[in-house]
Structure formats: C-alpha cells, structure tokens
Scaffold this motif. Structure first.
Motif, mmCIF file in Angstrom:
data_model
loop_
_atom_site.group_PDB
_atom_site.id
_atom_site.type_symbol
_atom_site.label_atom_id
_atom_site.label_comp_id
_atom_site.label_asym_id
_atom_site.label_seq_id
_atom_site.Cartn_x
_atom_site.Cartn_y
_atom_site.Cartn_z
ATOM 1 N N PHE A 75 41.176 -52.858 -31.154
ATOM 2 C CA PHE A 75 41.933 -52.579 -29.949
ATOM 3 C C PHE A 75 41.856 -53.670 -28.883
ATOM 4 C CE2 PHE A 75 37.771 -50.231 -29.953
ATOM 5 C CZ PHE A 75 37.064 -50.550 -28.940
ATOM 6 N N PRO A 76 42.658 -53.510 -28.009
ATOM 7 C CA PRO A 76 42.877 -54.437 -26.914
ATOM 8 C C PRO A 76 41.828 -54.194 -25.768
ATOM 9 C CG PRO A 76 44.658 -52.908 -26.451
ATOM 10 C CD PRO A 76 43.997 -52.425 -27.969
ATOM 11 N N PRO A 77 41.575 -55.143 -24.936
ATOM 12 C CA PRO A 77 40.821 -54.979 -23.801
ATOM 13 C C PRO A 77 41.095 -53.596 -23.093
ATOM 14 C CG PRO A 77 41.510 -57.042 -23.551
ATOM 15 C CD PRO A 77 42.241 -56.671 -24.932
ATOM 16 N N VAL A 78 39.922 -52.555 -22.800
ATOM 17 C CA VAL A 78 40.203 -51.476 -21.960
ATOM 18 C C VAL A 78 40.649 -51.272 -20.870
ATOM 19 C CG1 VAL A 78 38.464 -50.528 -24.009
ATOM 20 C CG2 VAL A 78 37.796 -51.239 -21.837
ATOM 21 N N GLN A 79 41.148 -50.085 -20.348
ATOM 22 C CA GLN A 79 41.788 -50.216 -18.971
ATOM 23 C C GLN A 79 41.703 -48.807 -18.465
ATOM 24 O OE1 GLN A 79 45.759 -50.733 -21.118
ATOM 25 N NE2 GLN A 79 46.010 -52.058 -19.526
ATOM 26 N N GLY A 80 40.470 -48.229 -18.565
ATOM 27 C CA GLY A 80 40.072 -46.985 -17.963
ATOM 28 C C GLY A 80 40.014 -46.779 -16.510
ATOM 29 N N GLY A 81 40.301 -45.793 -15.988
ATOM 30 C CA GLY A 81 40.372 -45.533 -14.457
ATOM 31 C C GLY A 81 41.668 -45.189 -13.911
ATOM 32 N N SER B 52 45.913 -43.199 -23.136
ATOM 33 C CA SER B 52 45.406 -42.863 -24.510
ATOM 34 C C SER B 52 43.734 -43.251 -24.666
ATOM 35 C CB SER B 52 46.042 -43.691 -25.426
ATOM 36 O OG SER B 52 45.930 -44.812 -25.438
ATOM 37 N N CYS B 53 43.189 -42.659 -25.515
ATOM 38 C CA CYS B 53 41.758 -42.690 -25.535
ATOM 39 C C CYS B 53 41.203 -42.395 -26.885
ATOM 40 C CB CYS B 53 41.201 -41.571 -24.704
ATOM 41 S SG CYS B 53 39.376 -41.626 -24.634
ATOM 42 N N PHE B 54 40.258 -43.273 -27.240
ATOM 43 C CA PHE B 54 39.462 -43.029 -28.675
ATOM 44 C C PHE B 54 38.292 -42.219 -28.154
ATOM 45 C CE2 PHE B 54 36.693 -45.657 -32.236
ATOM 46 C CZ PHE B 54 36.670 -44.448 -32.761
ATOM 47 N N VAL B 55 38.639 -41.036 -28.034
ATOM 48 C CA VAL B 55 37.668 -39.990 -27.416
ATOM 49 C C VAL B 55 36.095 -39.848 -28.026
ATOM 50 C CG1 VAL B 55 37.019 -37.487 -26.993
ATOM 51 C CG2 VAL B 55 39.599 -38.258 -26.902
ATOM 52 N N PRO B 56 35.923 -39.901 -29.406
ATOM 53 C CA PRO B 56 34.617 -39.937 -29.812
ATOM 54 C C PRO B 56 33.855 -41.198 -29.278
ATOM 55 C CG PRO B 56 36.028 -39.234 -31.565
ATOM 56 C CD PRO B 56 36.763 -39.713 -30.540
ATOM 57 N N MET B 57 34.497 -42.373 -29.306
ATOM 58 C CA MET B 57 33.779 -43.706 -29.094
ATOM 59 C C MET B 57 33.590 -43.795 -27.333
ATOM 60 S SD MET B 57 34.651 -47.390 -29.838
ATOM 61 C CE MET B 57 33.713 -48.907 -29.037
ATOM 62 N N ALA B 58 34.838 -43.205 -26.554
ATOM 63 C CA ALA B 58 34.759 -43.169 -25.129
ATOM 64 C C ALA B 58 33.275 -42.160 -24.762
ATOM 65 C CB ALA B 58 35.956 -42.606 -24.892
ATOM 66 N N ILE B 84 43.555 -37.842 -19.462
ATOM 67 C CA ILE B 84 44.282 -38.494 -20.356
ATOM 68 C C ILE B 84 45.587 -37.739 -20.610
ATOM 69 C CG2 ILE B 84 42.158 -39.554 -21.604
ATOM 70 C CD1 ILE B 84 42.525 -37.509 -23.809
ATOM 71 N N GLY B 85 46.532 -38.623 -21.373
ATOM 72 C CA GLY B 85 47.873 -38.100 -21.382
ATOM 73 C C GLY B 85 48.423 -38.563 -20.154
ATOM 74 N N ARG B 86 49.650 -37.810 -19.868
ATOM 75 C CA ARG B 86 50.456 -38.444 -18.931
ATOM 76 C C ARG B 86 49.864 -37.916 -17.159
ATOM 77 N NH1 ARG B 86 56.495 -39.005 -18.183
ATOM 78 N NH2 ARG B 86 56.979 -38.703 -15.729
ATOM 79 N N VAL B 87 49.803 -38.920 -16.778
ATOM 80 C CA VAL B 87 49.135 -38.709 -15.201
ATOM 81 C C VAL B 87 50.303 -39.245 -14.139
ATOM 82 C CG1 VAL B 87 47.249 -38.767 -13.501
ATOM 83 C CG2 VAL B 87 46.905 -38.761 -16.034
ATOM 84 N N ALA B 88 50.792 -38.359 -13.281
ATOM 85 C CA ALA B 88 51.798 -38.729 -12.328
ATOM 86 C C ALA B 88 51.329 -39.453 -11.458
ATOM 87 C CB ALA B 88 52.665 -37.398 -12.058
ATOM 88 N N VAL B 89 52.100 -40.300 -10.670
ATOM 89 C CA VAL B 89 51.889 -41.041 -9.745
ATOM 90 C C VAL B 89 51.409 -40.145 -8.379
ATOM 91 C CG1 VAL B 89 52.788 -42.374 -7.508
ATOM 92 C CG2 VAL B 89 53.616 -42.830 -9.908
ATOM 93 N N ARG B 119 34.878 -51.950 -18.592
ATOM 94 C CA ARG B 119 34.533 -53.114 -19.574
ATOM 95 C C ARG B 119 34.312 -52.525 -21.188
ATOM 96 N NH1 ARG B 119 30.255 -55.689 -21.550
ATOM 97 N NH2 ARG B 119 28.915 -54.298 -20.624
ATOM 98 N N VAL B 120 33.954 -51.118 -21.320
ATOM 99 C CA VAL B 120 33.401 -50.734 -22.598
ATOM 100 C C VAL B 120 33.993 -49.618 -23.059
ATOM 101 C CG1 VAL B 120 31.388 -52.260 -22.371
ATOM 102 C CG2 VAL B 120 31.405 -49.642 -21.916
ATOM 103 N N VAL B 121 34.657 -48.695 -22.125
ATOM 104 C CA VAL B 121 35.056 -47.437 -22.608
ATOM 105 C C VAL B 121 36.633 -47.396 -23.039
ATOM 106 C CG1 VAL B 121 35.604 -44.938 -22.014
ATOM 107 C CG2 VAL B 121 33.515 -45.924 -21.015
ATOM 108 N N PRO B 122 36.716 -46.921 -24.326
ATOM 109 C CA PRO B 122 38.281 -47.324 -24.865
ATOM 110 C C PRO B 122 39.196 -46.102 -24.531
ATOM 111 C CG PRO B 122 36.453 -46.114 -26.524
ATOM 112 C CD PRO B 122 35.865 -46.485 -25.375
ATOM 113 N N ILE B 123 39.607 -46.662 -23.281
ATOM 114 C CA ILE B 123 40.774 -45.981 -22.654
ATOM 115 C C ILE B 123 41.763 -46.888 -22.478
ATOM 116 C CG2 ILE B 123 41.484 -44.346 -20.897
ATOM 117 C CD1 ILE B 123 38.777 -43.357 -20.541
#
Lengths: 81, 130
Positions: A75-81, B52-58, B84-89, B119-123
């Motif tokens: 996957f590409p760099p993550v973008q949470g938040g 989008s999210c790789f939930v178990p890894m996140a 996760i999913g669609r989040v409106a402005v 940096r590390v959570v796959p979202i």
C-alpha cells in the motif's frame, strides 16, 4: 509455495486488481515477491520507493522470509486522520 | 492504562463521548481532539472524503501505539474513534482523548498518538467532489 497479495488504496487501481496470488520457491523473501509483482504489475514498480509492505498485520522489509500461506499487503503511505 | 478503539462507518458522536468520560481522583487533564474534514483539498473544493482501511492491521497498529503510551506510565486512559467510509465536509473523521494527571503530558501524548497514526496505521482517504 503460494502467497496471497492484497493491494490497498490506489495501488489496487494501478495493479488492476485488489488481490492476486504468487507462487514462489520455499523460503522466498519479500524482495523476491516484489520482483515478481513488479514484472506482472509494472505500474507498481514506479512507486517502489514509497511502497509499504505488511505480512499479516505487521510491517516487514524486503529481507523478511515468507512462509506458505502468508498474506502480504502492499500500500501507499497512510493518510489517517 | 485503559484504552478504547473504534473504527466505524457511523458518525462520531462527540457529545456522547465527552459525557462518557471517566477520570480517577488523581487526573487533572483530559485532552481531546476532533479531526474534521476540510472543504478544500489543496485549493480545490471537495464535498467529502472517502476513507478506506485495512481494519485488522489498523486495529493491531493502534494497539501497538497504545502499548507505547502505556509504557510511559503517565496516561490513565486513551480513547480513539476513526470513522471510515464517506465523511462529509464539516464532519469529524477522528476523535482522540487522552487523560493524564497533568496537561503537558496529555497534550504531548495526544499529539504523539496522532502523528504516529499518520505514519503507521493503514487508513487512506480519497477526495470526493460529487
């Protein structure tokens, strides 16, 4: 051995699929898997420097030795938040 | 250290989260942060972000971060909700709360947790303009 690979985020668009399977020799490394993937999905090769790799739910690097049945994620760099 | 993690498609109910806060007598700081979807992506207007999210890894990576917070010995509790999913402005995509005896460590821990998450959570997020 067979390794299942999942592409996340826009990597799935670049790969043209969300998942694939790759057959590799026993004790193959993540690096060998990547070489195979970059041949079959060349659009991903351009992003190799920013690609993150996980085996299961742990980050791993190219030296990590794979086992039959492992699930690998790219996957590409993550973008949470 | 107690911990609570939720990765959900449901809207983040901040008032309910705040009202559910618990602090033991020695705690003097509860820092919370809400990350809200901006209406601009760079200089371009958007209507929403699709997460989008790789939930178990996140979940695993969040708990590794919580483990590191717990090792500090200065945080009583952490609660984190990531939508996760669609989040409106204008809607919240992230809510974090850290409870600690003093404000400095609570602010620092909250900032650290969000920085490490990024940096590390796959979202991942994709801007939507529909």
């Amino acid at each position: 051995m067979t390794i299942r690979v999942t592409f996340w985020s826009y990597f799935a668009d670049l790969a043209g699929c969300a998942e694939t399977s790759v057959t590799l020799p026993e004790r193959a490394t993540v690096g060998l898997l990547l070489e195979s993937l970059y041949r079959s999905h060349p659009a991903l090769a351009d992003l190799r420097r920013s690609t993150l790799i996980a085996v299961g739910v742990e980050y791993q690097d190219a030296d990590h030795v794979l086992a039959d049945g492992d699930s690998v994620s790219l996957f590409p760099p993550v973008q949470g938040g | 250290m107690t911990r609570s993690l939720s990765i959900t498609v449901d809207p983040i109910a901040e008032p309910a989260l705040v009202s559910g806060r618990t602090l033991s007598p020695g705690m003097g700081a509860a820092v919370s942060f809400a990350g809200v979807v901006r209406g601009l992506e760079g200089s371009d207007p958007i209507t929403a972000l699709e997460y989008s999210c790789f939930v178990p890894m996140a979940e695993h990576q969040f708990h590794l971060l919580f483990d590191r917070l717990a090792e500090r010995g200065t945080v009583e509790s952490v609660r984190l909700v990531h939508r996760i999913g669609r989040v409106a402005v204008g809607e919240a995509s992230l809510w974090v709360e850290v409870v600690s005896p003093h404000r400095a460590e609570a602010f620092q821990a909250c900032q650290w947790l969000i920085d490490e998450m990024k940096r590390v959570v796959p979202i991942w997020k994709k801007p939507l303009r529909d």
